[in-house]
Design a protein around this motif. Sequence first.
Motif, PDB file in Angstrom:
ATOM      1  N   GLN A 159     -46.050 -43.265  -5.906  1.00  0.00           N
ATOM      2  CA  GLN A 159     -45.174 -41.908  -6.079  1.00  0.00           C
ATOM      3  C   GLN A 159     -45.827 -40.940  -4.867  1.00  0.00           C
ATOM      4  O   GLN A 159     -45.221 -40.023  -4.163  1.00  0.00           O
ATOM      5  CB  GLN A 159     -45.571 -41.012  -7.444  1.00  0.00           C
ATOM      6  N   LEU A 160     -47.356 -40.948  -4.610  1.00  0.00           N
ATOM      7  CA  LEU A 160     -47.763 -40.258  -3.506  1.00  0.00           C
ATOM      8  C   LEU A 160     -47.254 -40.832  -2.293  1.00  0.00           C
ATOM      9  O   LEU A 160     -46.879 -39.757  -1.551  1.00  0.00           O
ATOM     10  CB  LEU A 160     -49.442 -40.568  -3.537  1.00  0.00           C
ATOM     11  N   ALA A 197     -45.759 -32.426  -0.555  1.00  0.00           N
ATOM     12  CA  ALA A 197     -46.659 -33.612  -0.024  1.00  0.00           C
ATOM     13  C   ALA A 197     -48.017 -33.508  -0.586  1.00  0.00           C
ATOM     14  O   ALA A 197     -48.498 -34.789  -1.038  1.00  0.00           O
ATOM     15  CB  ALA A 197     -47.019 -33.350   1.487  1.00  0.00           C
ATOM     16  N   ILE A 198     -48.457 -32.186  -1.107  1.00  0.00           N
ATOM     17  CA  ILE A 198     -49.760 -32.284  -1.716  1.00  0.00           C
ATOM     18  C   ILE A 198     -49.450 -32.240  -3.126  1.00  0.00           C
ATOM     19  O   ILE A 198     -50.414 -32.428  -4.122  1.00  0.00           O
ATOM     20  CB  ILE A 198     -50.634 -31.128  -1.289  1.00  0.00           C
ATOM     21  N   LYS A 203     -42.308 -29.727  -8.607  1.00  0.00           N
ATOM     22  CA  LYS A 203     -40.817 -29.859  -8.867  1.00  0.00           C
ATOM     23  C   LYS A 203     -40.012 -28.892  -8.542  1.00  0.00           C
ATOM     24  O   LYS A 203     -38.864 -28.792  -7.978  1.00  0.00           O
ATOM     25  CB  LYS A 203     -40.635 -29.903 -10.470  1.00  0.00           C
ATOM     26  N   LEU A 204     -40.534 -27.522  -8.423  1.00  0.00           N
ATOM     27  CA  LEU A 204     -39.858 -26.339  -7.896  1.00  0.00           C
ATOM     28  C   LEU A 204     -39.534 -26.607  -6.580  1.00  0.00           C
ATOM     29  O   LEU A 204     -38.522 -26.359  -6.021  1.00  0.00           O
ATOM     30  CB  LEU A 204     -40.660 -25.282  -8.260  1.00  0.00           C
ATOM     31  N   GLY A 260     -49.881 -38.891 -10.578  1.00  0.00           N
ATOM     32  CA  GLY A 260     -51.099 -38.446 -11.131  1.00  0.00           C
ATOM     33  C   GLY A 260     -51.971 -38.010  -9.855  1.00  0.00           C
ATOM     34  O   GLY A 260     -53.156 -37.284  -9.749  1.00  0.00           O
ATOM     35  N   VAL A 261     -51.600 -38.654  -8.660  1.00  0.00           N
ATOM     36  CA  VAL A 261     -52.439 -38.125  -7.292  1.00  0.00           C
ATOM     37  C   VAL A 261     -51.545 -37.069  -6.775  1.00  0.00           C
ATOM     38  O   VAL A 261     -50.861 -36.976  -5.925  1.00  0.00           O
ATOM     39  CB  VAL A 261     -52.395 -39.172  -6.168  1.00  0.00           C
ATOM     40  N   SER A 262     -52.072 -35.796  -7.289  1.00  0.00           N
ATOM     41  CA  SER A 262     -51.109 -34.577  -6.930  1.00  0.00           C
ATOM     42  C   SER A 262     -52.030 -33.410  -7.462  1.00  0.00           C
ATOM     43  O   SER A 262     -52.912 -33.358  -8.383  1.00  0.00           O
ATOM     44  CB  SER A 262     -49.991 -34.361  -7.634  1.00  0.00           C
ATOM     45  N   MET A 263     -51.971 -32.203  -6.832  1.00  0.00           N
ATOM     46  CA  MET A 263     -52.655 -30.801  -7.318  1.00  0.00           C
ATOM     47  C   MET A 263     -52.124 -30.395  -8.800  1.00  0.00           C
ATOM     48  O   MET A 263     -53.002 -30.055  -9.397  1.00  0.00           O
ATOM     49  CB  MET A 263     -52.399 -29.858  -6.241  1.00  0.00           C
TER      50      MET A 263
END
Length: 270
Positions: A159-160, A197-198, A203-204, A260-263
């Motif tokens: 997903q990242l 990206a980060i 979603k927004l 999971g790899v997200s802020m």
Amino acid sequence: MAPSGDIMGMAEDLADQFLRVTKHYLPHLAHLCLISTFLEDGIRMWFQWNEQRDYINMSWGSGALLATLFVLINMCGQLVGCVFVLARRFVPYACFGLFGIVFMQTIAYSILWDFKFLMRNLALGGGLLLLLAESRSEGKSMFAGVPTMDDISPRQYMQLGGRLLLVLMFMTLLHFELDPFTIFQDIFGTTLIILVAIGFKTKLAALTLVIWLFIINLIQNAFWKVPTYRPLHDFLKYDFFQTMSVIGGLLLVVALGPGGVSMDEHKKKW
């Protein structure tokens, strides 16, 4: 004037409400948009068989047999892959097949040396990576047995990777001109792609990019306004459906979340 935090909160509430209403339809729409460029290209190869074969033969001097085989593999690979994706059957195999088609076309049509087309093909690969991630449940990962860190599955790394590749599309839309509207558009778009990206307010940001990109696509790639005998018609049509595929990838980000790899995910641990 409402504080920026209140405006952001209202926007997130609207996005959440949109997701609740469309949650059963959004993945199907995302799939249709994502495979649209492959579907259009496969159908075009059927109707322009001789032109496609002759182009490959002249460009590479491959001979009629190999050129015919290349067009046949491209056409069948794209159409069969699209059917599998829409039917939600053998999706991982369809994704790998479509990955192969993207790679073949990148080499055969010399896309590797064209920045704009290369970025768009990479973004298309990002959409396929997200589709592949969606098709793999946590318990049935194709990477079963691969070690992970912090309980983050390979699916979440996919997903990242998909998010990072998707935003490459927007690098081709930046103009860096001194016109006030262009400056606003560049800043606005850059901010959104960084957020995606980060993985922050993902979603927004992705939903906003979908709306923005759809409007730009209708304005800039209106191929239906150009006569079919003009080469510009095919170029605009190609850009239109590639952009629709990237929109499909962004809709998958909206539907699946950042992973999971997200802020956004790490905020939950704060």
